[in-house]
Motif scaffolding. Structure first.
Motif, mmCIF file in Angstrom:
data_model
loop_
_atom_site.group_PDB
_atom_site.id
_atom_site.type_symbol
_atom_site.label_atom_id
_atom_site.label_comp_id
_atom_site.label_asym_id
_atom_site.label_seq_id
_atom_site.Cartn_x
_atom_site.Cartn_y
_atom_site.Cartn_z
ATOM 1 N N VAL A 287 0.913 -1.440 0.102
ATOM 2 C CA VAL A 287 0.131 0.068 -0.175
ATOM 3 C C VAL A 287 0.999 1.236 0.028
ATOM 4 O O VAL A 287 0.502 2.397 -0.490
ATOM 5 C CB VAL A 287 -0.944 0.087 1.229
ATOM 6 C CG1 VAL A 287 -0.202 0.169 2.437
ATOM 7 C CG2 VAL A 287 -1.941 0.966 1.097
ATOM 8 N N ASP A 288 1.941 1.159 0.718
ATOM 9 C CA ASP A 288 2.850 2.332 0.597
ATOM 10 C C ASP A 288 3.569 2.606 -0.609
ATOM 11 O O ASP A 288 3.885 3.961 -0.844
ATOM 12 C CB ASP A 288 3.953 2.078 1.487
ATOM 13 C CG ASP A 288 3.454 2.188 2.891
ATOM 14 O OD1 ASP A 288 2.599 2.548 3.314
ATOM 15 O OD2 ASP A 288 4.247 1.646 3.912
ATOM 16 N N ASP A 289 3.370 1.919 -1.604
ATOM 17 C CA ASP A 289 3.811 1.846 -2.880
ATOM 18 C C ASP A 289 2.645 1.980 -4.048
ATOM 19 O O ASP A 289 2.996 1.501 -5.361
ATOM 20 C CB ASP A 289 4.851 0.926 -3.465
ATOM 21 C CG ASP A 289 6.043 1.292 -4.283
ATOM 22 O OD1 ASP A 289 6.287 2.605 -4.145
ATOM 23 O OD2 ASP A 289 6.655 0.556 -4.986
ATOM 24 N N ILE A 290 1.466 2.127 -3.394
ATOM 25 C CA ILE A 290 0.405 2.139 -4.319
ATOM 26 C C ILE A 290 0.314 2.969 -5.714
ATOM 27 O O ILE A 290 -0.131 2.772 -6.641
ATOM 28 C CB ILE A 290 -0.826 2.348 -3.834
ATOM 29 C CG1 ILE A 290 -2.069 2.163 -4.454
ATOM 30 C CG2 ILE A 290 -0.915 3.968 -3.275
ATOM 31 C CD1 ILE A 290 -3.361 1.986 -3.549
ATOM 32 N N PHE A 291 1.364 3.982 -5.559
ATOM 33 C CA PHE A 291 1.529 4.997 -6.696
ATOM 34 C C PHE A 291 2.587 4.938 -7.478
ATOM 35 O O PHE A 291 3.242 5.492 -8.072
ATOM 36 C CB PHE A 291 1.358 6.267 -6.242
ATOM 37 C CG PHE A 291 -0.094 6.705 -5.613
ATOM 38 C CD1 PHE A 291 -1.085 6.876 -6.607
ATOM 39 C CD2 PHE A 291 -0.018 7.151 -4.249
ATOM 40 C CE1 PHE A 291 -2.252 7.286 -6.087
ATOM 41 C CE2 PHE A 291 -1.448 7.467 -3.852
ATOM 42 C CZ PHE A 291 -2.507 7.480 -4.746
ATOM 43 N N SER A 292 3.377 3.659 -7.443
ATOM 44 C CA SER A 292 4.503 3.157 -7.924
ATOM 45 C C SER A 292 4.641 3.520 -9.485
ATOM 46 O O SER A 292 5.532 3.542 -10.029
ATOM 47 C CB SER A 292 4.997 1.620 -7.636
ATOM 48 O OG SER A 292 4.111 0.868 -8.355
#
Length: 328
Positions: A287-292
């Protein structure tokens, strides 16, 4: 439709007999009969009175506003193809001009005639083919006046391609106005012009924006299909669409969160505890990298807003609360 057929059609629509029509026009009933059967033509001075009596314009009387059926248009285009194959191009082209003069208000036919002969001169490598430019473009522009939005857009597309092919980019760009701003074709064509005119950064961005929107559309369509399958209790098909969503997310480099999240609901429906726990763990970890995807080479020329850490914390908290719900 010949003049006599037009007279008969509108006379009957007015519920007039040939005798009544003849009386009102000051001619004999046999004269009207001859008109309608094509055995003679009314005097030119009679055209306006006939049109007024029938409640139509002289253009309509002379079939200038005649509508052709889809089959009639198809038959004419097939005849055009045959003539292009069997006759010299110039001879077939002159026949086409006569057809467009015969049906000057049938924009669908005129546009298709233009397309056939525009392509035909290229495929046949007609010498001096540029001398046909003026007439072909005139046909396209007449189709632009159609009341049918589809015909207008097709004509604009043809003119865009014509001017792009001839490297007249400013003229080509003018016809993008006939495409809705929401239409992806408009952006794709604009990207073509950017590319052809060496505006490389703008071309990259336009194509990347198209790619990003395409993913949203594909994902939404697959989600719709998935919901239909679930509502029909067809879990096999639901699995198929959920898997396709995962594959699309991977193909468009949307990141691991988007790849696994589409599988959560179907695993929950099937009460597959192991699958649910695995998917939950992967979602929380990613979730912390959802905008990868904002860092993907596929979208490197696009401008994305900075990711707010508070938003990510809130999203993760909502997920945790959802997963802790006893029923779920």
């Amino acid at each position: 439709m010949h003049l006599g057929e037009v007279i008969r059609k509108y006379r009957k629509r007015k519920n007039m007999t040939q005798e009544e029509m003849a009386f009102r026009l000051g001619v004999t009933a046999p004269a009207v009969n001859k008109w309608e059967n094509g055995n003679s033509m009314p005097d030119i001075m009679m055209l306006a009175p006939i049109a007024r009596l029938l409640g139509i314009t002289t253009d309509e009387l002379l079939s200038f506003r005649e509508e052709l059926t889809a089959k009639e248009i198809k038959d004419i285009i097939e005849e055009a193809d045959r003539k292009l194959k069997e006759q010299p191009f110039e001879e077939a082209f002159q026949w086409a001009k006569q057809i467009t003069e015969q049906y000057p208000n049938c924009e669908q036919l005129i546009w298709q005639i233009a397309v056939v002969f525009d392509a035909g001169r290229i495929l046949k490598a007609v010498p001096g083919q540029e001398r046909y430019d003026s007439m072909i473009c005139e046909w396209y522009r007449r189709a632009l006046e159609s009341q049918d939005e589809t015909v207008r857009q097709e004509a604009a597309d043809s003119l865009f391609s014509f001017y792009l092919r001839n490297k007249e980019y400013e003229k080509a760009e003018q016809y993008l106005a006939y495409f809705s701003i929401q239409n992806p074709e408009r952006k794709r064509k604009q990207a073509q012009i950017y590319s052809e005119t060496n505006r490389i950064q703008e071309a990259y961005q336009a194509y990347e924006e198209l790619l990003f929107v395409d993913y949203q559309m594909v994902n939404a369509a697959l989600q719709g299909l998935y919901l239909l399958a679930v509502n029909e209790n067809d879990l096999k098909k639901a699995h198929l669409f959920a898997d396709k969503q995962s594959q699309a997310a991977k193909c468009f480099e949307m990141g691991r969160y988007h790849e696994v999240s589409s599988q959560l609901e179907i695993a929950t429906i099937e009460k597959d505890k192991d699958a649910v726990l695995k998917i939950r763990e992967e979602m929380l970890n990613s979730v912390d990298d959802i905008f990868s995807f904002t860092r993907s080479p596929l979208y490197e020329h696009m401008n994305f807003k900075e990711v707010n850490e508070d938003f990510l914390k809130e999203l993760k908290g909502n997920l945790m609360q959802c997963f802790q719900d006893e029923e779920n």
